[in-house]
Structure formats: C-alpha cells, structure tokens
Design a protein around this motif. Structure first.
Motif, PDB file in Angstrom:
ATOM      1  N   GLN A 183       0.826  -1.202   0.000  1.00 33.48           N
ATOM      2  CA  GLN A 183       0.000   0.000   0.000  1.00 33.48           C
ATOM      3  C   GLN A 183       0.861   1.253   0.000  1.00 33.48           C
ATOM      4  O   GLN A 183       0.564   2.227  -0.700  1.00 33.48           O
ATOM      5  N   ILE A 184       1.944   1.239   0.761  1.00 34.35           N
ATOM      6  CA  ILE A 184       2.843   2.392   0.802  1.00 34.35           C
ATOM      7  C   ILE A 184       3.470   2.637  -0.568  1.00 34.35           C
ATOM      8  O   ILE A 184       3.526   3.771  -1.060  1.00 34.35           O
ATOM      9  N   ALA A 185       3.946   1.574  -1.205  1.00 29.55           N
ATOM     10  CA  ALA A 185       4.556   1.718  -2.529  1.00 29.55           C
ATOM     11  C   ALA A 185       3.538   2.203  -3.551  1.00 29.55           C
ATOM     12  O   ALA A 185       3.880   2.954  -4.477  1.00 29.55           O
ATOM     13  N   ALA A 186       2.287   1.801  -3.403  1.00 28.40           N
ATOM     14  CA  ALA A 186       1.248   2.262  -4.320  1.00 28.40           C
ATOM     15  C   ALA A 186       0.940   3.740  -4.093  1.00 28.40           C
ATOM     16  O   ALA A 186       0.703   4.488  -5.056  1.00 28.40           O
ATOM     17  N   GLU A 187       0.950   4.173  -2.837  1.00 29.41           N
ATOM     18  CA  GLU A 187       0.687   5.576  -2.516  1.00 29.41           C
ATOM     19  C   GLU A 187       1.790   6.489  -3.043  1.00 29.41           C
ATOM     20  O   GLU A 187       1.530   7.612  -3.479  1.00 29.41           O
ATOM     21  N   MET A 188       3.036   6.004  -2.976  1.00 28.21           N
ATOM     22  CA  MET A 188       4.173   6.785  -3.478  1.00 28.21           C
ATOM     23  C   MET A 188       4.699   6.077  -4.718  1.00 28.21           C
ATOM     24  O   MET A 188       5.578   5.227  -4.648  1.00 28.21           O
ATOM     25  N   GLY A 189       4.124   6.418  -5.840  1.00 29.93           N
ATOM     26  CA  GLY A 189       4.406   5.745  -7.102  1.00 29.93           C
ATOM     27  C   GLY A 189       5.708   6.172  -7.746  1.00 29.93           C
ATOM     28  O   GLY A 189       6.524   6.884  -7.151  1.00 29.93           O
ATOM     29  N   PRO A 190       5.933   5.760  -8.999  1.00 25.67           N
ATOM     30  CA  PRO A 190       7.234   5.949  -9.658  1.00 25.67           C
ATOM     31  C   PRO A 190       7.639   7.393  -9.877  1.00 25.67           C
ATOM     32  O   PRO A 190       8.820   7.682 -10.014  1.00 25.67           O
ATOM     33  N   ARG A 191       6.710   8.321  -9.919  1.00 27.02           N
ATOM     34  CA  ARG A 191       7.082   9.725 -10.086  1.00 27.02           C
ATOM     35  C   ARG A 191       7.634  10.330  -8.797  1.00 27.02           C
ATOM     36  O   ARG A 191       8.333  11.342  -8.833  1.00 27.02           O
ATOM     37  N   GLU A 192       7.311   9.676  -7.677  1.00 31.93           N
ATOM     38  CA  GLU A 192       7.717  10.221  -6.384  1.00 31.93           C
ATOM     39  C   GLU A 192       8.852   9.438  -5.736  1.00 31.93           C
ATOM     40  O   GLU A 192       9.680  10.012  -5.030  1.00 31.93           O
ATOM     41  N   ALA A 193       8.891   8.127  -5.984  1.00 34.29           N
ATOM     42  CA  ALA A 193       9.857   7.294  -5.273  1.00 34.29           C
ATOM     43  C   ALA A 193      10.333   6.118  -6.106  1.00 34.29           C
ATOM     44  O   ALA A 193       9.605   5.582  -6.956  1.00 34.29           O
ATOM     45  N   ARG A 194      11.580   5.741  -5.845  1.00 37.22           N
ATOM     46  CA  ARG A 194      12.127   4.476  -6.332  1.00 37.22           C
ATOM     47  C   ARG A 194      12.442   3.662  -5.090  1.00 37.22           C
ATOM     48  O   ARG A 194      13.270   4.055  -4.270  1.00 37.22           O
ATOM     49  N   TRP A 195      11.753   2.538  -4.926  1.00 38.53           N
ATOM     50  CA  TRP A 195      11.837   1.753  -3.701  1.00 38.53           C
ATOM     51  C   TRP A 195      12.826   0.608  -3.811  1.00 38.53           C
ATOM     52  O   TRP A 195      12.881  -0.084  -4.833  1.00 38.53           O
ATOM     53  N   LEU A 196      13.586   0.418  -2.741  1.00 37.73           N
ATOM     54  CA  LEU A 196      14.451  -0.748  -2.596  1.00 37.73           C
ATOM     55  C   LEU A 196      13.903  -1.554  -1.432  1.00 37.73           C
ATOM     56  O   LEU A 196      13.842  -1.058  -0.301  1.00 37.73           O
ATOM     57  N   VAL A 197      13.465  -2.773  -1.698  1.00 41.36           N
ATOM     58  CA  VAL A 197      12.759  -3.538  -0.682  1.00 41.36           C
ATOM     59  C   VAL A 197      13.592  -4.718  -0.193  1.00 41.36           C
ATOM     60  O   VAL A 197      14.171  -5.468  -0.972  1.00 41.36           O
ATOM     61  N   LEU A 198      13.682  -4.810   1.129  1.00 39.15           N
ATOM     62  CA  LEU A 198      14.372  -5.918   1.788  1.00 39.15           C
ATOM     63  C   LEU A 198      13.301  -6.753   2.482  1.00 39.15           C
ATOM     64  O   LEU A 198      12.600  -6.269   3.369  1.00 39.15           O
ATOM     65  N   THR A 199      13.138  -7.987   2.047  1.00 38.35           N
ATOM     66  CA  THR A 199      12.117  -8.847   2.614  1.00 38.35           C
ATOM     67  C   THR A 199      12.608 -10.275   2.674  1.00 38.35           C
ATOM     68  O   THR A 199      13.316 -10.745   1.776  1.00 38.35           O
ATOM     69  N   ARG A 200      12.240 -10.971   3.727  1.00 39.82           N
ATOM     70  CA  ARG A 200      12.684 -12.362   3.881  1.00 39.82           C
ATOM     71  C   ARG A 200      12.027 -13.285   2.868  1.00 39.82           C
ATOM     72  O   ARG A 200      12.473 -14.411   2.656  1.00 39.82           O
ATOM     73  N   HIS A 201      10.960 -12.823   2.245  1.00 38.87           N
ATOM     74  CA  HIS A 201      10.267 -13.666   1.268  1.00 38.87           C
ATOM     75  C   HIS A 201      10.896 -13.602  -0.122  1.00 38.87           C
ATOM     76  O   HIS A 201      10.508 -14.344  -1.010  1.00 38.87           O
ATOM     77  N   GLY A 202      11.845 -12.671  -0.314  1.00 38.23           N
ATOM     78  CA  GLY A 202      12.460 -12.538  -1.618  1.00 38.23           C
ATOM     79  C   GLY A 202      11.570 -11.763  -2.579  1.00 38.23           C
ATOM     80  O   GLY A 202      10.484 -11.312  -2.241  1.00 38.23           O
ATOM     81  N   ALA A 203      12.029 -11.606  -3.797  1.00 38.99           N
ATOM     82  CA  ALA A 203      11.304 -10.835  -4.805  1.00 38.99           C
ATOM     83  C   ALA A 203      10.093 -11.622  -5.300  1.00 38.99           C
ATOM     84  O   ALA A 203      10.206 -12.772  -5.707  1.00 38.99           O
ATOM     85  N   ARG A 204       8.898 -10.964  -5.260  1.00 38.95           N
ATOM     86  CA  ARG A 204       7.673 -11.606  -5.728  1.00 38.95           C
ATOM     87  C   ARG A 204       6.822 -10.576  -6.458  1.00 38.95           C
ATOM     88  O   ARG A 204       6.223  -9.720  -5.854  1.00 38.95           O
ATOM     89  N   GLU A 205       6.771 -10.649  -7.751  1.00 42.47           N
ATOM     90  CA  GLU A 205       5.909  -9.793  -8.546  1.00 42.47           C
ATOM     91  C   GLU A 205       5.947  -8.342  -8.062  1.00 42.47           C
ATOM     92  O   GLU A 205       4.926  -7.764  -7.682  1.00 42.47           O
TER      93      GLU A 205
END
Length: 261
Positions: free
Chosen positions: A19-41
């Motif tokens: 939800q946070i990444a959707a609220e701050m989309g590509p024009r506002e932010a480039r996100w780097l995500v660290l998650t124990r589940h790994g990259a998923r879609e």
C-alpha cells in the motif's frame, strides 16, 4: 523542473508495504525492498535488495519498516548508525527498553531521525499537553472484530461470535510485548502521554464495524473521549487501512525537510 524520484528503502513487502509503494508511485519514489520472502511480482518502481548491507550501500534517503518488531531489532540500529533516517510501523518494538535506548543513542550519534508516526490514532498533542498533570488518568481500548483475533481466540479456547471478549488488560508495554504486531497504537499513545500511565484493554468484539481505538482522558484540564473507527486493510484485518497513509504522511514530512547528507 520536476524533482527526480527519491530513493527510499522498505523493510517488508506485505499488505502494508504494498500500500505504501502504491501511494508513493514511480514519479515520487524508487523503492528498494528488503524482505525475507524474496522478490515476488514487484511493481516496476520497486526493486529487491539481497541484504541489509546492500540496502545501506544504496544510501536511500530514508527507510520505512513494515515487517514487525524482530525486523526493527535486526535492521534499525545499523541503518541509524549509517545516518539513514527511519520511519517505524512496528512502534511496539520499543517496548523493549534496551532496544529503544540503542535506537535513541544511534539516532543521536548520527543525526538520523527515528520517526514514530501516529499510525491508526490521533489526539497525541492533547495527551502530551495533559501528561504532566498529577491527576491525569488515561485508558486506551483496542476493539476489533473477532476475525482480527482469530488465532489468539483459538489459542485461549474462547468464542467471541456472540459477545465481546476481553483478551488483555494491563500496561501498554505489556500489551505490545504480548501482541507485537497488533498493539503499536497503544505504545504510540503511551509514549505521547508519558509520564502519565496508560491503561490498555484489548477486546474482540463481534459488534465492531472496524478496527476501533477508544481513548479516555480525564484530568484537571477536562475530559476527552476520542474514538477512531478505522476500516481494516482488505488483505490483513489486523491492520487499519489508515496506517499506511499515516506512514506515507510521516515519510513525506521527513523528505520535505531535505536530504540530510
């Protein structure tokens, strides 16, 4: 001239992180995500990082934690020591006095802010204003539908389908330790009203129409009754939809102060 998107970090990418990444989309932010589940879609403006060292090396302007108390303990000290500001969703992690002291010391040493948003509640300014009055009495009740407490009810052999069930009564710190993923609001309120004590009650209520936060404050300054009925996240009923909005608002306020480096 349009500003370039800010590089931001995100620890965890469940319902709240998405939800946070959707609220701050590509024009506002480039996100780097660290998650124990790994990259998923991942969305196009969200990229995975392998570990904490890689996240620090990328030098994000700030990092938002949405992965629980264990993630705060595992990652927040090093990020703050590296002078990277943090916005915490899992404020309940600060019920651990040793961890809270460690984070405050790291923040003070590096100058990186440790931001604790209001999250699902409000009225923090009022509570802070009356906190030093000797007769201040405060109580917080977390009232959620039974679906939000299904696991806890099952473990205790309790049934809340017909009537409300009180799962806990005690201090905010004990509540946060017992329900680390669900009682962040209680610790947020307790921090705002210190040194006045805050009594906490946790209720599974079939009549609750949403995640309800009830705050009762009485002192020489008057009586305040605050009630927030928040729509639950459609993905995770234990989390209020407004929580992500609060985190995004806090992050935008941090970014508006300018990049600290």
């Amino acid at each position: 001239m349009t500003a370039a998107p800010a590089t931001l970090g995100l620890i965890g990418f469940g319902a709240l992180g998405r939800q946070i990444a959707a609220e701050m989309g590509p024009r506002e932010a480039r996100w780097l995500v660290l998650t124990r589940h790994g990259a998923r879609e991942l969305p196009a403006h969200v990229a995975p990082v392998d570990d904490l060292a890689a996240l620090i090396a990328a030098r994000p302007v700030a990092v938002v934690e949405v992965a629980g108390a264990a993630a705060v303990a595992a990652h927040a000290p090093a990020l703050l020591e590296a002078a990277i500001p943090m916005v915490l969703a899992s404020v309940g992690a600060l019920a651990d006095d040793r961890l809270a002291a460690q984070l405050e010391a790291a923040s003070a040493a590096s100058g990186a802010q440790l931001v604790r948003p209001a999250g699902a509640v409000g009225g923090l300014d009022y509570l802070a204003a009356i906190a030093h009055l000797p007769d201040a009495r405060l109580r917080y009740t977390s009232r959620k539908p039974p679906a939000a407490w299904a696991e806890e009810l099952a473990l205790r052999g309790l049934d809340a389908t017909a009537h409300a069930v009180v799962l806990f009564e005690g201090s905010a710190e004990d509540a946060a330790r017992r329900f680390p993923r669900n009682l962040n609001a209680g610790l947020t309120l307790a921090s705002a009203c210190r040194p006045a004590p805050l009594a906490v009650r946790v209720v599974a209520d079939p009549a609750a129409t949403g995640n309800t936060h009830e705050i009762e404050a009485e002192s020489a300054a008057g009586i305040a009754l605050l009630r927030f009925v928040n729509a639950p996240s459609p993905v995770n009923p234990k989390t209020s939809l407004v929580t992500a909005l609060s985190l995004v608002t806090a992050l935008r306020a941090l970014l508006a102060q300018g990049r600290p480096r």
